[in-house]
Design an enzyme around this catalytic site. Sequence first.
Site, PDB file in Angstrom:
ATOM      1  N   THR A   1     -13.528  -3.585   4.842  1.00 18.06           N
ATOM      2  CA  THR A   1     -14.416  -2.427   4.747  1.00 18.06           C
ATOM      3  C   THR A   1     -14.482  -1.786   6.127  1.00 18.06           C
ATOM      4  OG1 THR A   1     -15.761  -3.394   2.974  1.00 18.06           O
ATOM      5  CG2 THR A   1     -16.757  -1.628   4.272  1.00 18.06           C
TER       6      THR A   1
ATOM      7  N   ARG B   1     -19.136  -3.877  -4.405  1.00 19.94           N
ATOM      8  CA  ARG B   1     -17.904  -4.281  -5.078  1.00 19.94           C
ATOM      9  C   ARG B   1     -18.204  -5.013  -6.399  1.00 19.94           C
ATOM     10  NH1 ARG B   1     -15.006  -7.504  -0.390  1.00 19.94           N
ATOM     11  NH2 ARG B   1     -13.321  -7.662  -1.947  1.00 19.94           N
TER      12      ARG B   1
ATOM     13  N   LEU C   1     -19.765  -6.144   8.199  1.00 22.09           N
ATOM     14  CA  LEU C   1     -18.986  -5.470   7.165  1.00 22.09           C
ATOM     15  C   LEU C   1     -17.850  -6.408   6.786  1.00 22.09           C
ATOM     16  CD1 LEU C   1     -18.578  -1.838   8.613  1.00 22.09           C
ATOM     17  CD2 LEU C   1     -20.184  -2.581   6.837  1.00 22.09           C
ATOM     18  N   ASP C   2     -17.443  -6.383   5.515  1.00 19.82           N
ATOM     19  CA  ASP C   2     -16.299  -7.182   5.103  1.00 19.82           C
ATOM     20  C   ASP C   2     -15.070  -6.806   5.930  1.00 19.82           C
ATOM     21  OD1 ASP C   2     -17.859  -8.298   3.118  1.00 19.82           O
ATOM     22  OD2 ASP C   2     -17.138  -6.945   1.553  1.00 19.82           O
ATOM     23  N   LYS C   3     -14.145  -7.736   6.052  1.00 16.48           N
ATOM     24  CA  LYS C   3     -12.927  -7.505   6.818  1.00 16.48           C
ATOM     25  C   LYS C   3     -12.261  -6.178   6.450  1.00 16.48           C
ATOM     26  CE  LYS C   3      -8.231  -9.327   7.381  1.00 16.48           C
ATOM     27  NZ  LYS C   3      -7.266 -10.389   6.992  1.00 16.48           N
TER      28      LYS C   3
END
Length: 307
Positions: free
Chosen positions: A142, A239, A138-140
């Site tokens: 998120t 996104r 997961l993105d930082k």
Amino acid sequence: MNIHIYEVDEKQDGMRLDQFLKEVSGLTRSEVQKWIKEGYAISLPNRMVRSNYHISDKEKIQFSWEEKKEIELIPQKIKLDILYEDEHIIVINKSRGMVVHPGAGNIDNTLVNALLYHCGESLLKVGEKTRPGIVHRLDKDTSGVMVAVKSDIAYEKVKNEIATHEAKRTYLTLVHGQMEGPDGKIDLPLGRSLKDRMKWDVQPKTGKNAITHFHVLEFMPKYSLLECKLETGRTHQIRVHMSYIGHPVINDPLYGRKKDNFPIQGQALHSFTLELKHPLTGKIMKFEAPLPEDMKKCLEIARKENI
């Protein structure tokens, strides 16, 4: 980041791109293919190309890569919100702001460091050397549910479930504007941006297939709360897709609006549910990470916003 421009000569005409870049850069073929896959090879002036592309005499290729740096993985006592754990898998609710694994600019205080402390050094033998136990990311900024693996016997099975989308995931996100309908499908290919290497763009000709399904959970005066399901798992997919159709995610620092003023660090995007088969028993398991307080506060503001 090393950035080089190489010109193809007559003897190299017709050669595969990955073989050409291997010879001129000194990297291994697998390393070259990795950077090409990440979008760091461009046939000038601005055409992104793939490993099996055949180069031409006098053609100029821009190729970028980062030097390998050995990162020592250190166990660190960092609090984890554990949703489930057994000897093969661990399911956690990742907090917003936590990086999944060490890398350039983030050598510690990551989920991997926390897992090493919690699970012990045996985790170092599971999966990739630089990201033990990790089968997806997961993105930082998120938050939400994700699974890591604790045993070799489980690693390939769970990794394959994630890669083939047999494992089902849903995301919640708060976006600008009222969606045009209650449900929708966004089918737009994505590739790394030619203008900003930190970003990804919709690229109809050279991008990879990317499909996002969304359902509106709540319409607000100027915003929409969505549930998203992905057919593909491209970097920043939700996104980029939402931004492209004119409904950027609230507070998204890369693809959002500059004047967002919501009480949240990073994009309002949350990994809500994960459903998968246990790698040993085959039992279907479903996990849910409750909406975090920062997104709840954003929702309260969005519901009142009518200016």
